[in-house]
Structure formats: structure tokens, C-alpha cells
Scaffold this active site. Sequence first.
Site, PDB file in Angstrom:
ATOM      1  N   ASP A  70       2.198  -6.681  13.770  1.00 18.02           N
ATOM      2  CA  ASP A  70       0.720  -6.849  12.990  1.00 18.02           C
ATOM      3  C   ASP A  70       1.391  -7.880  12.014  1.00 18.02           C
ATOM      4  O   ASP A  70       2.358  -7.770  11.402  1.00 18.02           O
ATOM      5  CB  ASP A  70       0.699  -5.414  12.099  1.00 18.02           C
ATOM      6  CG  ASP A  70       0.630  -4.311  13.105  1.00 18.02           C
ATOM      7  OD1 ASP A  70      -0.277  -4.462  14.152  1.00 18.02           O
ATOM      8  OD2 ASP A  70       0.802  -3.181  12.654  1.00 18.02           O
ATOM      9  N   ASP A  76       2.015  -5.901   1.338  1.00 15.92           N
ATOM     10  CA  ASP A  76       2.838  -5.094   2.326  1.00 15.92           C
ATOM     11  C   ASP A  76       4.217  -5.059   2.320  1.00 15.92           C
ATOM     12  O   ASP A  76       5.056  -3.765   2.031  1.00 15.92           O
ATOM     13  CB  ASP A  76       2.776  -5.318   4.039  1.00 15.92           C
ATOM     14  CG  ASP A  76       1.413  -5.022   4.673  1.00 15.92           C
ATOM     15  OD1 ASP A  76       0.927  -3.841   4.106  1.00 15.92           O
ATOM     16  OD2 ASP A  76       1.011  -5.798   5.401  1.00 15.92           O
ATOM     17  N   GLU A  99       6.619   1.725   8.290  1.00 16.71           N
ATOM     18  CA  GLU A  99       5.875   0.911   9.367  1.00 16.71           C
ATOM     19  C   GLU A  99       5.964  -0.421   9.326  1.00 16.71           C
ATOM     20  O   GLU A  99       6.172  -1.426   9.998  1.00 16.71           O
ATOM     21  CB  GLU A  99       4.329   1.032   8.888  1.00 16.71           C
ATOM     22  CG  GLU A  99       3.566   0.268  10.106  1.00 16.71           C
ATOM     23  CD  GLU A  99       1.979   0.610   9.494  1.00 16.71           C
ATOM     24  OE1 GLU A  99       1.751   1.784   9.423  1.00 16.71           O
ATOM     25  OE2 GLU A  99       1.404  -0.612   9.535  1.00 16.71           O
ATOM     26  N   GLU A 100       6.810  -1.157   8.016  1.00 16.73           N
ATOM     27  CA  GLU A 100       7.073  -2.583   7.908  1.00 16.73           C
ATOM     28  C   GLU A 100       8.569  -2.869   8.069  1.00 16.73           C
ATOM     29  O   GLU A 100       8.981  -3.941   8.044  1.00 16.73           O
ATOM     30  CB  GLU A 100       6.725  -2.661   6.474  1.00 16.73           C
ATOM     31  CG  GLU A 100       5.489  -2.463   5.864  1.00 16.73           C
ATOM     32  CD  GLU A 100       4.408  -3.347   6.784  1.00 16.73           C
ATOM     33  OE1 GLU A 100       4.669  -4.218   7.227  1.00 16.73           O
ATOM     34  OE2 GLU A 100       3.247  -2.493   6.693  1.00 16.73           O
ATOM     35  N   ASP A 119       4.120   4.606   5.465  1.00 19.18           N
ATOM     36  CA  ASP A 119       3.273   3.364   5.549  1.00 19.18           C
ATOM     37  C   ASP A 119       3.238   3.147   4.165  1.00 19.18           C
ATOM     38  O   ASP A 119       2.113   3.569   3.351  1.00 19.18           O
ATOM     39  CB  ASP A 119       1.928   3.695   6.199  1.00 19.18           C
ATOM     40  CG  ASP A 119       1.270   2.400   6.494  1.00 19.18           C
ATOM     41  OD1 ASP A 119       1.762   1.032   5.799  1.00 19.18           O
ATOM     42  OD2 ASP A 119       0.356   2.103   7.163  1.00 19.18           O
ATOM     43  N   LEU A 121       1.897   0.642   2.626  1.00 21.27           N
ATOM     44  CA  LEU A 121       0.589   0.100   2.274  1.00 21.27           C
ATOM     45  C   LEU A 121      -0.314  -0.146   3.515  1.00 21.27           C
ATOM     46  O   LEU A 121      -0.305  -1.003   4.053  1.00 21.27           O
ATOM     47  CB  LEU A 121       0.656  -1.243   1.499  1.00 21.27           C
ATOM     48  CG  LEU A 121      -0.690  -1.594   0.521  1.00 21.27           C
ATOM     49  CD1 LEU A 121      -0.716  -0.440  -0.594  1.00 21.27           C
ATOM     50  CD2 LEU A 121      -0.304  -2.889  -0.204  1.00 21.27           C
ATOM     51  N   ASP A 122      -1.099   1.245   3.494  1.00 15.54           N
ATOM     52  CA  ASP A 122      -1.888   0.998   4.678  1.00 15.54           C
ATOM     53  C   ASP A 122      -3.352   0.312   4.288  1.00 15.54           C
ATOM     54  O   ASP A 122      -3.830   0.693   3.286  1.00 15.54           O
ATOM     55  CB  ASP A 122      -2.345   2.561   5.271  1.00 15.54           C
ATOM     56  CG  ASP A 122      -3.161   2.555   6.403  1.00 15.54           C
ATOM     57  OD1 ASP A 122      -2.542   2.160   7.509  1.00 15.54           O
ATOM     58  OD2 ASP A 122      -4.445   2.815   6.381  1.00 15.54           O
ATOM     59  N   GLU A 278       1.549   7.392   9.736  1.00 18.43           N
ATOM     60  CA  GLU A 278       0.392   7.756   9.452  1.00 18.43           C
ATOM     61  C   GLU A 278      -0.419   9.084   9.832  1.00 18.43           C
ATOM     62  O   GLU A 278      -0.729   9.963   8.938  1.00 18.43           O
ATOM     63  CB  GLU A 278      -0.900   6.657   9.744  1.00 18.43           C
ATOM     64  CG  GLU A 278      -0.396   5.359   9.363  1.00 18.43           C
ATOM     65  CD  GLU A 278      -0.943   4.117  10.225  1.00 18.43           C
ATOM     66  OE1 GLU A 278      -0.822   4.325  11.299  1.00 18.43           O
ATOM     67  OE2 GLU A 278      -1.262   3.062   9.633  1.00 18.43           O
TER      68      GLU A 278
END
Length: 329
Positions: A70, A76, A99-100, A119, A121-122, A278
Site C-alpha cells: 500500500d 502514516d 501495518e506500517e 494500524d 493511521l487507518d 484492524e
Amino acid sequence: MEDSRIALPIGANLDRFIKSHESHFKYASGELSQLLRDMALASKVINREMNKAGLINLAGNAGSQNAQGDHQQKLDILADIRFMRALTKGGEVCAIISEEQDDMFLTGKNNGKYVIAMDPLDGSSNIDVNVSVGTIFSIYRRKTEVGTTPTAEDCMQKGTEQVAAGYIIYGSSTMFVYTTGNGVNGFTYDLSLGEYFLSHPNLTTPDDGKIYSCNEGNSNSFPDGVTAYLNQCKDNEMTGRYIGSLVADFHRNLLKGGIYLYPPYRKGPNGKLRLMYECNALAFVVEQAGGKATDGKQRIMEIEPTDFHQKCPLYIGSKKMVDRLEECL
Ligand code: AHM
Ligand code: MG
């Protein structure tokens, strides 16, 4: 005149609430309380930076990609750094998966009893257009012995093992919503005081609702059962609402009653959303609020993880709506 009519009482602040509810934790410990406070502190910093993003060159794409390919936004990366720092300094957390980040992040605090999956910053692709975004987090007790270097086993636990989970929504107001397995409580940020105050005590979600939320742009390749369910929603003149920012869609449905769907589709045979960052956290929150979360085959929180970054379909929200969807599937 009564004092309370002249000066409206303000709810308990988050710090005091966490402290006074410490004994409700499965493992009553000041460490988990401190950890939740560290999360809240980092979220305030992010809230501040996000509000000014367009002014201080923090809006837009960072030009990099995360482990799943992504595109990362500058915010993020910034949010990831803020949480890693706050949680490392606290000392309660020995490892974080995010997630990052491609791999597990070791804080070096091997005496920490907890691990975090998050996560940071979703929905960040929505920032540049001023749409609500969020942070999602799950907290687990480590499996390996305290004092040793944490391993993947610590970070790859089922959702049922979560000791706390929640989200922060950066929206028209900023809210911190969390559960430690004794119901759900929501706190609203008062910018002028720099504090979260209890605004939504004992949050429960309606048993049934009228809102369905999904990206219908993908609907040509949804499973037949999902298509049948969506047709049912339309036949019953329900309301379609989809922001495309999971925390915002979830939060609205939690308060008003509804269902959020991210089914398998052509480009994503397992949907798009990540189990560890998430789905598990929101599943814990929704269940604690009286709702339900499934991947269409089993309860989200019972899925055995095999990879930090694994994806799974997500159907989450009011119990009766998820039940009806399951019938269609
Ligand atoms: P992200 O974690 O890269 O921000 O992606 C997750 C977001 C969710 O917030 C949102 O519900 C979903 O992706 C929207 O996806 P789509 O644009 O495919 O509808
Ligand atoms: Mg996300």
C-alpha cells in the site's frame, strides 16, 4: 439553583477512569493502565499534527510502500513513529506489530509484559480531503517469559487473547474508545483542556439497524451470498453509507446500528482488511458492545493467525444484521 445547573458536570477524564477501573482488568496491573495512557498521549500528538498537516507539509503521499504494497502517506509514517516512541518509552510493551512495518518491532524493553498490534493511521488516504481517520489497536499479554527477547509467538495470538483493544477516531471530534473485556467506554477529547473525558459510558450497539456499509464498486465480484444479502438490504429500503475509512464507518454503525462489510473480491480473495491490525480489535469492541463480527465462516476472534499481515473478509456490526448475512452466506 442547583450547582449542577449552573456548572454542568464534566465526565471523568480518561486517566482517572482507567485508574479507577483497574481492578476490572483480567490481570489487574498498573502496567496496562499506563499503556492505555501512553496510547492516549500519542493519539493527542497525532491529533495535533494531523490538524495542521496541510500547513506543515505533512499532507500527501510519502512515496514509499508498506509491507503489503500500500502507498504510505506521510502521516502514516508519522503516526507509526509517534506510537512506537510513546510505547517504547513507557516500558510496558516488549514488541509491536504495525501495518506500517514489515517485521515485528522490538522495543528493547524485555521486561514489558505486553505486545501491541496496531494500524497507527487507518484510512489515511482520506486525510487530504478532510475525512475522519483512525488508529486501531489490540493489546495482548506476551506468551514468552518476561525478561527474554519476544518472539513471533507473542505477536501472533488469536483475537480471543486480547486483554484490551480499541480505536481512536480523529473526526469532527476526536474520540478514544476502548474495552478491557468489561464493556466499552468512549471518551471525547477536549482540545482546550488537552484531556479525554468520558462521554459514552457503557456503549452498546443496537441489536438491529438500517445501515449497510461496503464498497459497492467491487460488488461485481462479491460472493453470491453477499450479493443476495445486499439485495435484501435494498429490498428493505435500508440506507447505504460508506465513507471508506473503517474507523469512521465502524463508529457510526456502532452508535446507530448497522453492518460493515469488506467481502472477498476479484483483487482481494481475502478482502482487504488485516486480521491483526484492524479486524481483531474492532471485533473485540463490537462483541463487548453486544454486536458480532465474522469472516463469513467463523468468529473473527477465533481465527488462528499465521502471518502478521494476513487479510480476512470482515462482516461486523449489529447482531441481527450479521446473523442475516450469515444465513445468506
Ligand atoms: P488502510 O489501512 O491502507 O488505510 O486501508 C484500510 C481502509 C479502511 O479504512 C477502509 O474501510 C478501506 O480501506 C476502504 O477500502 P476501499 O477503498 O477499497 O473501499
Ligand atoms: Mg488500515
